[in-house]
Design a protein around this motif. Structure first.
Motif, PDB file in Angstrom:
ATOM      1  N   THR A   1       0.833  -1.195   0.000  1.00  7.59           N
ATOM      2  CA  THR A   1       0.000   0.000   0.000  1.00  7.59           C
ATOM      3  C   THR A   1       0.867   1.243   0.000  1.00  7.59           C
ATOM      4  O   THR A   1       1.835   1.327   0.753  1.00  7.59           O
ATOM      5  N   ASN A   2       0.516   2.200  -0.842  1.00  6.58           N
ATOM      6  CA  ASN A   2       1.209   3.480  -0.915  1.00  6.58           C
ATOM      7  C   ASN A   2       0.156   4.571  -0.776  1.00  6.58           C
ATOM      8  O   ASN A   2      -0.755   4.657  -1.592  1.00  6.58           O
ATOM      9  N   THR A   3       0.271   5.406   0.265  1.00  8.58           N
ATOM     10  CA  THR A   3      -0.687   6.477   0.516  1.00  8.58           C
ATOM     11  C   THR A   3       0.049   7.803   0.573  1.00  8.58           C
ATOM     12  O   THR A   3       1.046   7.932   1.281  1.00  8.58           O
ATOM     13  N   THR A   4      -0.452   8.801  -0.190  1.00 10.44           N
ATOM     14  CA  THR A   4       0.178  10.113  -0.222  1.00 10.44           C
ATOM     15  C   THR A   4      -0.881  11.191  -0.439  1.00 10.44           C
ATOM     16  O   THR A   4      -1.976  10.899  -0.921  1.00 10.44           O
ATOM     17  N   SER A   5      -0.546  12.415  -0.097  1.00 11.91           N
ATOM     18  CA  SER A   5      -1.444  13.540  -0.369  1.00 11.91           C
ATOM     19  C   SER A   5      -1.208  14.105  -1.763  1.00 11.91           C
ATOM     20  O   SER A   5      -2.103  14.711  -2.344  1.00 11.91           O
ATOM     21  N   GLU A   6       0.012  13.941  -2.267  1.00  6.35           N
ATOM     22  CA  GLU A   6       0.322  14.458  -3.611  1.00  6.35           C
ATOM     23  C   GLU A   6       1.337  13.555  -4.279  1.00  6.35           C
ATOM     24  O   GLU A   6       2.381  13.239  -3.713  1.00  6.35           O
ATOM     25  N   LEU A   7       1.023  13.166  -5.514  1.00  2.00           N
ATOM     26  CA  LEU A   7       1.934  12.365  -6.333  1.00  2.00           C
ATOM     27  C   LEU A   7       2.248  13.163  -7.589  1.00  2.00           C
ATOM     28  O   LEU A   7       1.342  13.528  -8.336  1.00  2.00           O
ATOM     29  N   ASP A   8       3.534  13.463  -7.800  1.00  4.66           N
ATOM     30  CA  ASP A   8       3.990  14.203  -8.979  1.00  4.66           C
ATOM     31  C   ASP A   8       4.912  13.315  -9.792  1.00  4.66           C
ATOM     32  O   ASP A   8       5.934  12.845  -9.280  1.00  4.66           O
ATOM     33  N   LEU A   9       4.560  13.109 -11.058  1.00  4.50           N
ATOM     34  CA  LEU A   9       5.387  12.312 -11.964  1.00  4.50           C
ATOM     35  C   LEU A   9       5.939  13.223 -13.052  1.00  4.50           C
ATOM     36  O   LEU A   9       5.172  13.788 -13.833  1.00  4.50           O
ATOM     37  N   GLY A  10       7.254  13.370 -13.126  1.00  8.71           N
ATOM     38  CA  GLY A  10       7.887  14.206 -14.144  1.00  8.71           C
ATOM     39  C   GLY A  10       7.742  15.673 -13.837  1.00  8.71           C
ATOM     40  O   GLY A  10       6.789  16.312 -14.249  1.00  8.71           O
ATOM     41  N   LEU A  11       8.700  16.242 -13.089  1.00  6.61           N
ATOM     42  CA  LEU A  11       8.656  17.653 -12.781  1.00  6.61           C
ATOM     43  C   LEU A  11      10.052  18.257 -12.898  1.00  6.61           C
ATOM     44  O   LEU A  11      11.046  17.532 -12.922  1.00  6.61           O
ATOM     45  N   SER A  12      10.093  19.552 -13.036  1.00  4.05           N
ATOM     46  CA  SER A  12      11.353  20.301 -13.182  1.00  4.05           C
ATOM     47  C   SER A  12      12.199  19.772 -14.335  1.00  4.05           C
ATOM     48  O   SER A  12      13.413  19.650 -14.223  1.00  4.05           O
ATOM     49  N   GLY A  13      11.550  19.445 -15.441  1.00  2.44           N
ATOM     50  CA  GLY A  13      12.258  18.968 -16.620  1.00  2.44           C
ATOM     51  C   GLY A  13      12.632  17.504 -16.581  1.00  2.44           C
ATOM     52  O   GLY A  13      13.247  16.988 -17.518  1.00  2.44           O
ATOM     53  N   GLY A  14      12.261  16.803 -15.518  1.00  4.59           N
ATOM     54  CA  GLY A  14      12.591  15.388 -15.387  1.00  4.59           C
ATOM     55  C   GLY A  14      11.568  14.490 -16.061  1.00  4.59           C
ATOM     56  O   GLY A  14      10.602  14.949 -16.672  1.00  4.59           O
ATOM     57  N   SER A  15      11.790  13.202 -15.928  1.00  2.00           N
ATOM     58  CA  SER A  15      10.896  12.192 -16.493  1.00  2.00           C
ATOM     59  C   SER A  15      10.535  11.204 -15.394  1.00  2.00           C
ATOM     60  O   SER A  15      11.419  10.550 -14.827  1.00  2.00           O
ATOM     61  N   GLY A  16       9.235  11.125 -15.076  1.00  2.73           N
ATOM     62  CA  GLY A  16       8.788  10.251 -13.996  1.00  2.73           C
ATOM     63  C   GLY A  16       7.761   9.243 -14.456  1.00  2.73           C
ATOM     64  O   GLY A  16       6.830   9.581 -15.184  1.00  2.73           O
ATOM     65  N   THR A  17       7.940   7.996 -14.023  1.00  7.55           N
ATOM     66  CA  THR A  17       7.046   6.904 -14.397  1.00  7.55           C
ATOM     67  C   THR A  17       6.579   6.169 -13.154  1.00  7.55           C
ATOM     68  O   THR A  17       7.385   5.867 -12.275  1.00  7.55           O
TER      69      THR A  17
END
Length: 181
Positions: free
Chosen positions: A95-111
């Motif tokens: 289980t993964n619980t968060t208030s905010e999930l950001d994928l790919g920010l500040s010019g990066g690449s998130g998956t």
């Protein structure tokens, strides 16, 4: 490590701390606790496999490399994947619980890859592509967003679902696609 606290302790002390894991092996018998002033950062050239417990109110940051969750639980206020680098969060179970999930920010690449029996709960905002390239791939498991889900927020975002459940609930029900600013 019997106890690892980042940014404070359970007794209420405050502080700001950053724990960066960039290689080797991290073994802990108890939860890793990230408090409001703390950040747990994974900056890896290969894969870190996680099956324990991370709790707290701070943030988990996968700047580069891959964090794989194969059980256990993660609870953090903010989770950033691909912040100025190329990061992947692979959740197959647990289980993964968060208030905010950001994928790919500040010019990066998130998956983010959600599969198996993994359960992801976002109690606020999910950004897939937030100033960088974001990708969310779900083949199984459960995604519950209690708030807003943005795909392509300030940049390119891709959401692909071939299985599992994706539930967007609460009064603020919204999925926004390809928002351009």
């Amino acid at each position: 490590v019997p106890n690892l606290y980042v940014g404070g302790t359970s007794s209420g002390s405050t502080g700001s701390g950053t724990f960066t894991f960039s290689g080797g092996q991290l073994i802990t018998s108890n939860p890793i606790t990230v408090y409001g002033g703390g950040m747990l950062s994974f900056n890896l050239s290969n894969t870190y496999i996680f099956s324990g417990i991370i709790t707290g109110t701070g943030q988990v940051n996968v700047e580069a490399g891959t964090l794989s969750q194969v059980g256990g639980s993660i609870s953090a206020r903010y989770e950033y994947v691909g912040n100025s680098g190329t990061g992947t969060f692979n959740q197959a179970s647990g289980t993964n619980t968060t208030s905010e999930l950001d994928l790919g920010l500040s010019g990066g690449s998130g998956t983010y890859i959600l599969s198996g029996t993994g359960s992801l709960v976002v109690n606020g905002y999910e950004f897939v592509g937030d100033g960088g390239a974001g990708t969310f791939t779900q083949s199984a498991g459960s995604l519950v967003v209690n708030g807003y889900e943005y795909v392509g927020f300030y940049s390119a975002g891709t959401f692909t679902q071939s299985g599992g459940t994706n539930v967007i609930c609460a009064d603020r029900k919204s999925t926004r696609l390809n928002s351009s600013h």
